[in-house]
Design a protein around this motif. Structure first.
Motif, PDB file in Angstrom:
ATOM      1  N   GLY A  31     -58.231  22.778 -70.771  1.00  0.00           N
ATOM      2  CA  GLY A  31     -58.375  21.323 -70.944  1.00  0.00           C
ATOM      3  C   GLY A  31     -58.030  20.527 -69.696  1.00  0.00           C
ATOM      4  N   LYS A  32     -58.068  21.165 -68.543  1.00  0.00           N
ATOM      5  CA  LYS A  32     -57.743  20.447 -67.293  1.00  0.00           C
ATOM      6  C   LYS A  32     -58.703  19.273 -67.068  1.00  0.00           C
ATOM      7  N   THR A  33     -59.999  19.576 -67.169  1.00  0.00           N
ATOM      8  CA  THR A  33     -60.992  18.528 -66.898  1.00  0.00           C
ATOM      9  C   THR A  33     -60.950  17.442 -67.961  1.00  0.00           C
ATOM     10  N   THR A  34     -60.834  17.849 -69.214  1.00  0.00           N
ATOM     11  CA  THR A  34     -60.738  16.874 -70.312  1.00  0.00           C
ATOM     12  C   THR A  34     -59.543  15.958 -70.069  1.00  0.00           C
ATOM     13  N   THR A  35     -58.446  16.556 -69.620  1.00  0.00           N
ATOM     14  CA  THR A  35     -57.234  15.768 -69.347  1.00  0.00           C
ATOM     15  C   THR A  35     -57.445  14.858 -68.140  1.00  0.00           C
TER      16      THR A  35
END
Ligand SMILES: Nc1ncnc2c1ncn2[C@@H]1O[C@H](COP(=O)(O)OP(=O)(O)OP(=O)(O)O)[C@@H](O)[C@H]1O
Ligand SMILES: [Mg+2]
Length: 271
Positions: A31-35
């Motif tokens: 979830g790095k990009t989502t975050t």
């Protein structure tokens, strides 16, 4: 009538520097990009925010509605010193939110950066007074590109996705942060870790969540981001969850995350 000029103290000038938050794990799909996208969107409500897409897959750029073209000036051109950072900055349609995009071409070319690890730090120095918060999205691997992110950042934020391998690589990540701190960047701190894609209706998740909070203690943030299909749909429309469906559970969770992160950043900075 003459206007009064109030001299700025050094302390005030110091305050103008952006808080730089690198989102990092050495596991894919946590979830790095989502975050990065949704935290940046939330921060932009009250802070001048720059999102740096430091991952060659360019998912943050796409997630904010910026598909790639071969002529893009990207983070790669900045790191390889082909263009000054200001030429790479895109003003998004969202007030207070700027983006430095990435591009898939950068996957093969990052080797050209050799061992230059302070390029991002030096580039961001040129614009750090223009922003309150700079958020850096990263790939899930160790490379010179990630190295640049940690040398430039003050904070590391770690999204954890609960599964049988949730903490694989976690100790290594903490060791790596410590090494960068010792060798290059005494300002670097782990801001915290948080659970992403949480499903409260399974006993397994509940029990692993408890274990995480017991074992990681203060490292864990209070916010938990629930699994929410709207968070997965939003990037297809090139929008953050706030703009796609601000009533969704995912939007609520990212509002909480941003509030907690901004509170911690201020607290940690003041301390
Ligand atoms: N809380 C959530 N609820 C539902 N889907 C989510 C949630 N968080 C992330 N996703 C989805 O999970 C997938 C992986 O998320 P994301 O791309 O943010 O991970 P990542 O850590 O950036 O991956 P990579 O390591 O490949 O860069 C995406 O399809 C995303 O839309
Ligand atoms: Mg990603």
């Amino acid at each position: 009538m003459t206007s009064v000029v109030i001299p700025m103290s050094n302390e005030y000038v110091e305050d103008l520097k952006a808080e730089i938050i690198a989102i990092l794990t050495f596991k894919g799909g946590t979830g790095k990009t989502t975050t990065a996208v949704n935290l940046a969107r939330e921060c932009a409500k009250t802070k001048r925010t720059l999102l740096v897409d430091n991952a060659p897959q360019a998912n943050s750029s796409k997630g904010l509605g910026y598909p790639q073209t071969k002529d893009d000036i990207t983070i790669f051109e900045v790191l390889s010193k082909q263009n000054p950072i200001r030429e790479a900055i895109i003003k998004t349609e969202i007030p207070n939110l700027d983006l430095i995009p990435s591009n898939i071409k950068y996957i093969r070319r990052k080797v050209e950066l050799g061992s230059h690890s302070v390029r991002l730090k030096n580039a961001l120095k040129e614009v750090e007074n223009d922003y309150d918060v700079i958020i850096i999205d990263n790939d899930p691997d160790y490379s010179i590109v990630t190295h640049n992110a940690l040398v430039a950042a003050n904070h590391v934020l770690i999204p954890i996705r609960i599964d049988a391998y949730a903490l694989d690589g976690f100790d290594y990540l903490l060791e790596y942060v410590d090494e960068i701190k010792d060798d290059y960047n005494p300002d670097l701190k782990v801001l915290g870790a948080f659970i992403n894609q949480y499903e409260s209706n399974t006993n397994l998740m509940k029990s692993i969540k408890k274990q995480l909070y017991d074992s990681l203690g203060d490292l864990m943030l209070n916010t938990v981001v629930r699994k929410n299909i709207k968070l997965a749909e939003a990037p297809f429309t090139g929008q953050a969850i706030h703009d796609y469906d601000h009533k969704a559970a995912g939007a609520e969770d990212f509002r909480s995350l941003a509030e907690e992160v901004l509170g911690l950043v201020r607290t940690k900075q003041a301390g």
